[in-house]
Design a protein around this motif. Sequence first.
Motif, PDB file in Angstrom:
ATOM      1  N   THR A   1      57.831 124.977  36.400  1.00 47.83           N
ATOM      2  CA  THR A   1      58.971 125.714  36.640  1.00 47.83           C
ATOM      3  C   THR A   1      60.063 125.076  37.719  1.00 47.83           C
ATOM      4  OG1 THR A   1      58.010 127.058  38.225  1.00 47.83           O
ATOM      5  CG2 THR A   1      58.082 128.052  36.260  1.00 47.83           C
ATOM      6  N   PHE A   2      59.414 124.309  38.601  1.00 41.91           N
ATOM      7  CA  PHE A   2      60.228 123.478  39.676  1.00 41.91           C
ATOM      8  C   PHE A   2      61.233 122.778  38.810  1.00 41.91           C
ATOM      9  CE2 PHE A   2      61.066 119.867  42.286  1.00 41.91           C
ATOM     10  CZ  PHE A   2      61.638 120.644  43.325  1.00 41.91           C
ATOM     11  N   VAL A   3      60.799 121.859  37.871  1.00 41.93           N
ATOM     12  CA  VAL A   3      61.875 120.938  37.171  1.00 41.93           C
ATOM     13  C   VAL A   3      62.783 121.757  36.352  1.00 41.93           C
ATOM     14  CG1 VAL A   3      62.013 119.283  35.604  1.00 41.93           C
ATOM     15  CG2 VAL A   3      60.134 118.782  37.126  1.00 41.93           C
ATOM     16  N   SER A   4      62.542 122.782  35.654  1.00 44.85           N
ATOM     17  CA  SER A   4      63.699 123.664  34.968  1.00 44.85           C
ATOM     18  C   SER A   4      64.510 124.263  36.219  1.00 44.85           C
ATOM     19  CB  SER A   4      62.857 124.652  34.078  1.00 44.85           C
ATOM     20  OG  SER A   4      62.182 125.487  35.003  1.00 44.85           O
ATOM     21  N   ASN A   5      64.282 124.470  37.487  1.00 42.11           N
ATOM     22  CA  ASN A   5      65.122 125.111  38.422  1.00 42.11           C
ATOM     23  C   ASN A   5      66.006 123.968  39.132  1.00 42.11           C
ATOM     24  OD1 ASN A   5      64.959 127.930  38.328  1.00 42.11           O
ATOM     25  ND2 ASN A   5      62.933 127.424  38.799  1.00 42.11           N
ATOM     26  N   ILE A   6      65.948 122.647  38.785  1.00 40.59           N
ATOM     27  CA  ILE A   6      66.605 121.833  39.691  1.00 40.59           C
ATOM     28  C   ILE A   6      68.019 121.746  39.466  1.00 40.59           C
ATOM     29  CG2 ILE A   6      67.211 119.239  39.741  1.00 40.59           C
ATOM     30  CD1 ILE A   6      64.160 118.611  39.393  1.00 40.59           C
ATOM     31  N   PRO A   7      68.475 122.091  38.102  1.00 40.81           N
ATOM     32  CA  PRO A   7      69.859 122.516  38.012  1.00 40.81           C
ATOM     33  C   PRO A   7      70.336 123.576  38.879  1.00 40.81           C
ATOM     34  CG  PRO A   7      68.961 121.911  35.883  1.00 40.81           C
ATOM     35  CD  PRO A   7      67.937 122.154  36.751  1.00 40.81           C
ATOM     36  N   THR A   8      69.641 124.634  38.990  1.00 46.98           N
ATOM     37  CA  THR A   8      70.189 125.901  39.905  1.00 46.98           C
ATOM     38  C   THR A   8      70.217 125.454  41.191  1.00 46.98           C
ATOM     39  OG1 THR A   8      68.932 127.233  38.158  1.00 46.98           O
ATOM     40  CG2 THR A   8      69.305 127.958  40.287  1.00 46.98           C
ATOM     41  N   PHE A   9      69.275 124.703  41.764  1.00 46.93           N
ATOM     42  CA  PHE A   9      69.351 124.135  42.960  1.00 46.93           C
ATOM     43  C   PHE A   9      70.690 123.546  43.495  1.00 46.93           C
ATOM     44  CE2 PHE A   9      64.561 123.232  42.669  1.00 46.93           C
ATOM     45  CZ  PHE A   9      64.300 124.444  42.873  1.00 46.93           C
ATOM     46  N   ILE A  10      70.840 122.558  42.440  1.00 47.66           N
ATOM     47  CA  ILE A  10      72.120 121.804  42.475  1.00 47.66           C
ATOM     48  C   ILE A  10      73.348 122.585  42.292  1.00 47.66           C
ATOM     49  CG2 ILE A  10      73.636 120.060  41.163  1.00 47.66           C
ATOM     50  CD1 ILE A  10      71.157 118.702  40.405  1.00 47.66           C
ATOM     51  N   GLN A  11      73.298 123.710  41.506  1.00 47.12           N
ATOM     52  CA  GLN A  11      74.604 124.379  41.266  1.00 47.12           C
ATOM     53  C   GLN A  11      74.747 125.324  42.455  1.00 47.12           C
ATOM     54  OE1 GLN A  11      73.178 126.043  37.727  1.00 47.12           O
ATOM     55  NE2 GLN A  11      74.950 124.760  36.433  1.00 47.12           N
ATOM     56  N   ASN A  12      73.672 125.973  43.110  1.00 52.76           N
ATOM     57  CA  ASN A  12      73.695 126.891  44.179  1.00 52.76           C
ATOM     58  C   ASN A  12      74.538 125.948  45.342  1.00 52.76           C
ATOM     59  OD1 ASN A  12      72.394 128.711  43.185  1.00 52.76           O
ATOM     60  ND2 ASN A  12      70.553 128.627  43.906  1.00 52.76           N
ATOM     61  N   THR A  13      73.830 124.634  45.693  1.00 52.73           N
ATOM     62  CA  THR A  13      74.621 123.635  46.754  1.00 52.73           C
ATOM     63  C   THR A  13      75.971 123.738  46.282  1.00 52.73           C
ATOM     64  OG1 THR A  13      72.529 122.462  47.048  1.00 52.73           O
ATOM     65  CG2 THR A  13      74.440 121.450  47.549  1.00 52.73           C
TER      66      THR A  13
END
Length: 177
Positions: free
Chosen positions: A1-13
Amino acid sequence: TFVSNIPTFIQNTERLVSNTVRLPAFKKVATLVATAGSPYLTLPSDFLAMQSLAAIDGSGQYAFLLNKDINYVRECYPYPAVKGLPKVYALYSPTQFLVGPTPDAGYSLELQYFSYPTSIVTAGTTWLSINYPNALLYGALAEAYVYQKGEAYILQMYQGKFQEAMEPLKQLGDSKD
């Protein structure tokens, strides 16, 4: 699940940067059309925050409108039958402006506004990733580390590096750079 959330981390930033700093690179210009007899203008779908709004009269002259509260516009122009070149505006809803007085003719209005830029997740490269990559990197690392429930001192380091990377962006947004 971590890898699938990487785009979310970037978009949140990216959203955090856009909400913190009003950068010239994130500014857009749109032409709105005022209809005679209607005091409402529809905002662009990507509208985030105002820069300016100007009515353009028949001779091509710009008249910048003043940003006021809805109550002010209603108090100054209580009757929709009072018409003329708009002088003031208020954010009426998430999708509309209210102008006063009610337009007496069809006017073009130039809206300068800020919007969320296209994400690096979909674009591959962005103004932020080219010009201020450390802000994007350390913001995303902090987001990811919160997700992982990492050690507080390492999270604090990432957040400190993010704040350090944000300083030149803030200076640019405040026109001090």
